[in-house]
Design a protein around this motif. Structure first.
Motif, mmCIF file in Angstrom:
data_model
loop_
_atom_site.group_PDB
_atom_site.id
_atom_site.type_symbol
_atom_site.label_atom_id
_atom_site.label_comp_id
_atom_site.label_asym_id
_atom_site.label_seq_id
_atom_site.Cartn_x
_atom_site.Cartn_y
_atom_site.Cartn_z
ATOM 1 N N GLY A 166 -149.406 40.605 62.611
ATOM 2 C CA GLY A 166 -148.630 39.448 61.977
ATOM 3 C C GLY A 166 -147.166 39.731 61.995
ATOM 4 N N VAL A 167 -146.605 38.923 61.311
ATOM 5 C CA VAL A 167 -145.011 38.946 61.249
ATOM 6 C C VAL A 167 -144.650 38.165 60.033
ATOM 7 C CG1 VAL A 167 -144.828 36.709 62.460
ATOM 8 C CG2 VAL A 167 -143.101 38.549 62.869
ATOM 9 N N VAL A 168 -143.350 38.482 59.686
ATOM 10 C CA VAL A 168 -142.603 37.577 58.550
ATOM 11 C C VAL A 168 -142.043 36.296 59.293
ATOM 12 C CG1 VAL A 168 -140.963 37.606 56.873
ATOM 13 C CG2 VAL A 168 -142.359 39.599 57.281
ATOM 14 N N LEU A 169 -141.903 35.251 58.611
ATOM 15 C CA LEU A 169 -141.497 33.987 59.107
ATOM 16 C C LEU A 169 -140.337 33.670 58.055
ATOM 17 C CD1 LEU A 169 -144.385 31.889 60.541
ATOM 18 C CD2 LEU A 169 -143.071 33.587 61.655
ATOM 19 N N TRP A 170 -139.243 33.190 58.387
ATOM 20 C CA TRP A 170 -138.268 32.909 57.302
ATOM 21 C C TRP A 170 -137.646 31.648 57.648
ATOM 22 C CZ3 TRP A 170 -133.047 31.348 58.304
ATOM 23 C CH2 TRP A 170 -132.450 31.504 57.140
ATOM 24 N N THR A 171 -137.271 31.063 56.500
ATOM 25 C CA THR A 171 -136.268 29.788 56.815
ATOM 26 C C THR A 171 -135.549 29.652 55.311
ATOM 27 O OG1 THR A 171 -135.657 27.669 57.709
ATOM 28 C CG2 THR A 171 -137.682 27.988 56.300
ATOM 29 N N ARG A 172 -134.697 28.849 55.538
ATOM 30 C CA ARG A 172 -134.158 28.380 53.874
ATOM 31 C C ARG A 172 -133.903 26.972 54.177
ATOM 32 N NH1 ARG A 172 -128.012 29.592 51.535
ATOM 33 N NH2 ARG A 172 -128.207 28.463 49.706
ATOM 34 N N LEU A 173 -134.225 26.301 52.942
ATOM 35 C CA LEU A 173 -133.761 24.820 52.846
ATOM 36 C C LEU A 173 -132.346 24.709 52.061
ATOM 37 C CD1 LEU A 173 -137.097 23.636 51.025
ATOM 38 C CD2 LEU A 173 -136.639 23.880 53.426
ATOM 39 N N ALA A 174 -131.432 23.923 53.094
ATOM 40 C CA ALA A 174 -130.138 24.110 52.655
ATOM 41 C C ALA A 174 -129.283 22.738 53.381
ATOM 42 C CB ALA A 174 -129.381 25.319 53.058
ATOM 43 N N PRO A 175 -129.772 21.644 52.893
ATOM 44 C CA PRO A 175 -129.024 20.436 53.507
ATOM 45 C C PRO A 175 -127.445 20.486 53.450
ATOM 46 C CG PRO A 175 -130.133 19.895 51.408
ATOM 47 C CD PRO A 175 -130.446 21.160 51.650
ATOM 48 N N SER A 176 -127.050 21.161 52.541
ATOM 49 C CA SER A 176 -125.639 21.352 52.370
ATOM 50 C C SER A 176 -125.290 22.692 52.264
ATOM 51 C CB SER A 176 -124.984 20.226 51.096
ATOM 52 O OG SER A 176 -125.111 19.011 51.266
ATOM 53 N N PRO A 177 -125.403 23.619 53.296
ATOM 54 C CA PRO A 177 -125.272 24.835 53.341
ATOM 55 C C PRO A 177 -124.023 25.724 52.697
ATOM 56 C CG PRO A 177 -125.229 24.344 55.566
ATOM 57 C CD PRO A 177 -125.470 23.245 54.721
ATOM 58 N N LEU A 178 -122.968 24.986 52.744
ATOM 59 C CA LEU A 178 -121.387 25.556 52.116
ATOM 60 C C LEU A 178 -121.142 25.129 50.884
ATOM 61 C CD1 LEU A 178 -119.884 25.513 55.774
ATOM 62 C CD2 LEU A 178 -121.207 27.409 54.605
ATOM 63 N N ASN A 179 -122.029 24.396 50.084
ATOM 64 C CA ASN A 179 -121.630 24.171 48.907
ATOM 65 C C ASN A 179 -121.292 25.260 47.893
ATOM 66 O OD1 ASN A 179 -122.194 21.530 49.268
ATOM 67 N ND2 ASN A 179 -124.077 21.053 47.760
ATOM 68 N N ALA A 180 -120.243 25.357 47.298
ATOM 69 C CA ALA A 180 -119.725 26.336 46.665
ATOM 70 C C ALA A 180 -120.496 27.088 45.639
ATOM 71 C CB ALA A 180 -118.335 25.888 45.968
ATOM 72 N N ASP A 181 -121.420 26.172 45.149
ATOM 73 C CA ASP A 181 -122.435 26.761 44.220
ATOM 74 C C ASP A 181 -123.448 27.762 44.727
ATOM 75 O OD1 ASP A 181 -124.075 25.108 45.203
ATOM 76 O OD2 ASP A 181 -124.202 23.936 43.356
ATOM 77 N N GLY A 182 -123.640 27.743 46.120
ATOM 78 C CA GLY A 182 -124.309 28.370 46.885
ATOM 79 C C GLY A 182 -125.751 28.102 46.706
ATOM 80 N N LEU A 183 -126.215 26.833 46.291
ATOM 81 C CA LEU A 183 -127.377 26.558 46.094
ATOM 82 C C LEU A 183 -127.863 25.667 47.310
ATOM 83 C CD1 LEU A 183 -127.240 25.890 42.390
ATOM 84 C CD2 LEU A 183 -128.419 27.752 43.868
ATOM 85 N N GLY A 184 -126.989 25.366 48.159
ATOM 86 C CA GLY A 184 -127.226 24.628 49.459
ATOM 87 C C GLY A 184 -127.541 23.135 49.420
ATOM 88 N N GLY A 185 -127.108 22.445 48.175
ATOM 89 C CA GLY A 185 -127.187 20.922 48.074
ATOM 90 C C GLY A 185 -128.929 20.691 47.773
ATOM 91 N N MET A 186 -129.755 21.741 47.094
ATOM 92 C CA MET A 186 -130.943 21.511 46.734
ATOM 93 C C MET A 186 -131.073 21.549 45.225
ATOM 94 S SD MET A 186 -132.926 21.583 49.468
ATOM 95 C CE MET A 186 -134.736 22.101 48.455
ATOM 96 N N ALA A 187 -131.800 20.496 44.821
ATOM 97 C CA ALA A 187 -132.149 20.167 43.398
ATOM 98 C C ALA A 187 -132.613 21.384 42.840
ATOM 99 C CB ALA A 187 -132.704 19.183 43.152
ATOM 100 N N ASP A 188 -132.672 21.577 41.445
ATOM 101 C CA ASP A 188 -133.723 22.552 40.942
ATOM 102 C C ASP A 188 -134.979 22.378 40.609
ATOM 103 O OD1 ASP A 188 -134.207 25.082 39.467
ATOM 104 O OD2 ASP A 188 -133.597 24.593 37.624
ATOM 105 N N THR A 189 -135.731 22.176 41.769
ATOM 106 C CA THR A 189 -136.930 21.688 42.044
ATOM 107 C C THR A 189 -137.774 22.373 42.958
ATOM 108 O OG1 THR A 189 -136.318 19.466 41.284
ATOM 109 C CG2 THR A 189 -138.591 19.879 42.173
ATOM 110 N N PRO A 190 -138.801 23.179 42.672
ATOM 111 C CA PRO A 190 -139.791 23.724 43.653
ATOM 112 C C PRO A 190 -140.100 22.969 44.657
ATOM 113 C CG PRO A 190 -140.303 24.398 41.569
ATOM 114 C CD PRO A 190 -139.651 23.129 41.429
ATOM 115 N N VAL A 191 -140.235 23.364 45.929
ATOM 116 C CA VAL A 191 -140.255 22.568 47.332
ATOM 117 C C VAL A 191 -141.474 23.109 48.012
ATOM 118 C CG1 VAL A 191 -139.657 21.463 49.454
ATOM 119 C CG2 VAL A 191 -138.171 21.545 47.274
ATOM 120 N N THR A 192 -142.783 22.284 48.291
ATOM 121 C CA THR A 192 -143.707 23.052 49.116
ATOM 122 C C THR A 192 -143.104 23.005 50.526
ATOM 123 O OG1 THR A 192 -145.351 22.138 47.536
ATOM 124 C CG2 THR A 192 -145.964 22.701 49.824
#
Length: 502
Positions: free
Chosen positions: A47-73
């Motif tokens: 096996g192996v570890v796969l990684w990614t991050r959801l961040a449509p606006s990655p440099l938003n100052a709040d560090g949240l990447g432009g994501m709403a406070d909602t879990p995403v599948t």
């Protein structure tokens, strides 16, 4: 990936997509969330570890990447070919705000020693395709091409070296620390964001996102599985455990270290076993590569005593105090136990700071931040691996922004017996273009055989009988896209430690 490239991928890749993926609607209005690329790491035989991050606006100052406070599948898919016509396995993960919508998938059930391709889908978009491989099975020892690097300072240059690493198509890449720099924006070929020195979780997340947005770094991550350890700049320059190097910016350093470790874990392809708890994170670990090699990945920041005599390079008898430690007692015992097990032909110790003795004056001046500042700890390890019958670990090092190659001596004063080898990579960009004519060799350190002040990385090709080593360098990093060249080569024979002319 440009919008056109993404659209081409969506159309061209559709024929190979599984039924699950085919059932999705076409890309929705939501912004592309895979702006920080994809990565893999921590390979095992299955096996192996796969990684990614959801961040449509990655440099938003709040560090949240432009994501709403909602879990995403997030759907993920692994295949035996880049067109995904031979799917191997697939599944889903849930990305949540508490971890900045990062995804760490621990894939199992794959075949040993095989190439795989992977991708993600979320919010109506499909990610870039990543390439990875599993470790070979125990009992086998196929040839290993490994690259290692360190010290990538955003402002000091462009990440061309990462691009060149991707073009080498290695089996595995090691990063030995200073993956980001924590400092404020200064002068250079490009500027840090945030502009002030980072100390909060939001700011560490933005800084990681800034670096992860670089297309050359993304290419290196997408080409091979990585094994990573940190050094100081992922938190603060030259910190030691919970002791700061300075007091600016102010605040609770325990909270700052917790924020830095959290952001580091979020942005690296690490297993859940490495997830931080408050200001602590277990980063030292072993990774087997069949019966050919064992990677012992160290953490020389979290458990060390404070640098002696106020840090710096100086004559300091306190540095040789027998109780001093750079590893901490538990990690020291763990490493010696691993070096005694001899799980593979080669024991490769991936770690941060200069290991061999390196005197800068006849009076005995040496760096308090390196193993020279903790000489008793180094002596215990060296004697320990000899006593356990280990005939020559290879220590892999970063930190110093220069290429070095060293024989490790049983006694550095007597220069009596070579008991191991150290390969020190230069930086990706830190210290800028460098100076190819500079010499760092000295009669004070006859076991130090090579020095070069250019940027780049190290390539090793390892078999059961020898390791071929190439120091790879670029003439400039302040201008994009320079070619890479080999500036020095060595061979190391299995069971016969020390540098040989190939």
């Amino acid at each position: 990936m440009t919008q056109m490239q993404r659209r081409t991928f969506l159309l061209g890749g559709a024929a190979g997509v599984s039924a699950t993926l085919l059932g999705a609607k076409s890309a929705r209005a939501a912004s592309y969330p895979f702006t920080l690329g994809v990565a893999s790491g921590e390979p095992t035989a299955d096996g192996v570890v796969l990684w990614t991050r959801l961040a449509p606006s990655p440099l938003n100052a709040d560090g949240l990447g432009g994501m709403a406070d909602t879990p995403v599948t997030v759907e993920w898919q692994v295949a035996e070919d880049p067109s995904f016509t031979r799917p191997a396995t697939s599944g889903t993960a849930t990305a949540v705000r508490a971890s900045a919508h990062t995804v760490h998938v621990e894939v199992a059930g794959l075949r040993p020693g095989r190439e795989y391709w992977y991708r993600f889908r979320a919010m109506g978009h499909i990610s870039q395709v990543g390439h990875t491989r599993t470790a070979p099975a125990v009992g086998t020892s196929p040839r290993l091409t490994m690259l290692f690097a360190s010290c990538s300072h955003w402002e000091a240059g462009f990440f061309t070296a990462y691009r060149r690493m991707a073009e080498e198509h290695p089996d595995v890449i090691l990063h030995l620390g200073d993956y980001i720099y924590e400092g404020a924006a200064g002068s250079g070929v490009r500027a840090h964001q945030p502009s002030a020195e980072i100390s909060s979780l939001a700011n560490y997340r933005v800084r990681h996102a800034l670096y992860k947005g670089d297309v050359d770094l993304q290419a290196a991550h997408a080409e091979a599985p990585w094994l990573v350890v940190w050094d100081d700049h992922e938190v603060e320059n030259n910190y030691a455990g919970l002791v700061r190097a300075d007091s600016s910016p102010g605040g609770d350093f325990r909270a700052r270290r917790a924020a830095a470790y959290q952001a580091y874990y979020e942005h690296m392809p690490l297993r859940a076993a490495q997830a931080p708890v408050a200001e602590n994170m277990r980063l030292f670990r072993r990774v087997r590569w069949g019966s050919l090699a064992t990677f012992h990945m160290l953490d020389t920041r979290q458990y060390r005593d404070d640098q002696a005599c106020g840090d710096g390079t100086k004559v300091c008898p306190e540095a040789d105090a027998p109780e001093r430690t750079i590893t901490g007692a538990a990690q020291e015992a763990w490493l010696l136990d691993g070096l005694g097990q001899r799980l593979g032909t080669w024991d490769l110790v991936g770690q941060q700071v200069f290991f061999a003795q390196r005197l800068t004056s006849a009076a005995g001046a040496k760096s308090m931040d390196a193993w020279d500042g903790y000489s008793a700890n180094r002596g215990r390890l060296q004697r320990g691996w000899v006593e356990r019958g280990n005939t020559g670990p290879v220590v892999l090092t970063g930190d110093v922004h220069r290429s070095w190659a060293n024989n490790l001596m049983a006694d550095y004063a007597a220069q009596d017996r070579v008991i191991g080898t150290e390969l020190v990579t230069t930086s990706i960009t830190s210290s800028g273009d460098g100076n190819a004519s500079e010499t760092g060799l000295s009669s004070l350190n006859p076991h130090v055989k090579f020095y070069k002040n250019l940027r780049g990385y190290v390539r090793t090709v390892t078999t059961p009988t020898r390791m071929d080593v190439d120091f790879r360098a670029l003439d400039k990093v302040t201008i994009r896209d320079y070619p890479v060249k080999t500036v020095q080569s060595y061979a190391i024979e299995a069971g016969n430690p020390g540098l040989q002319t190939p």
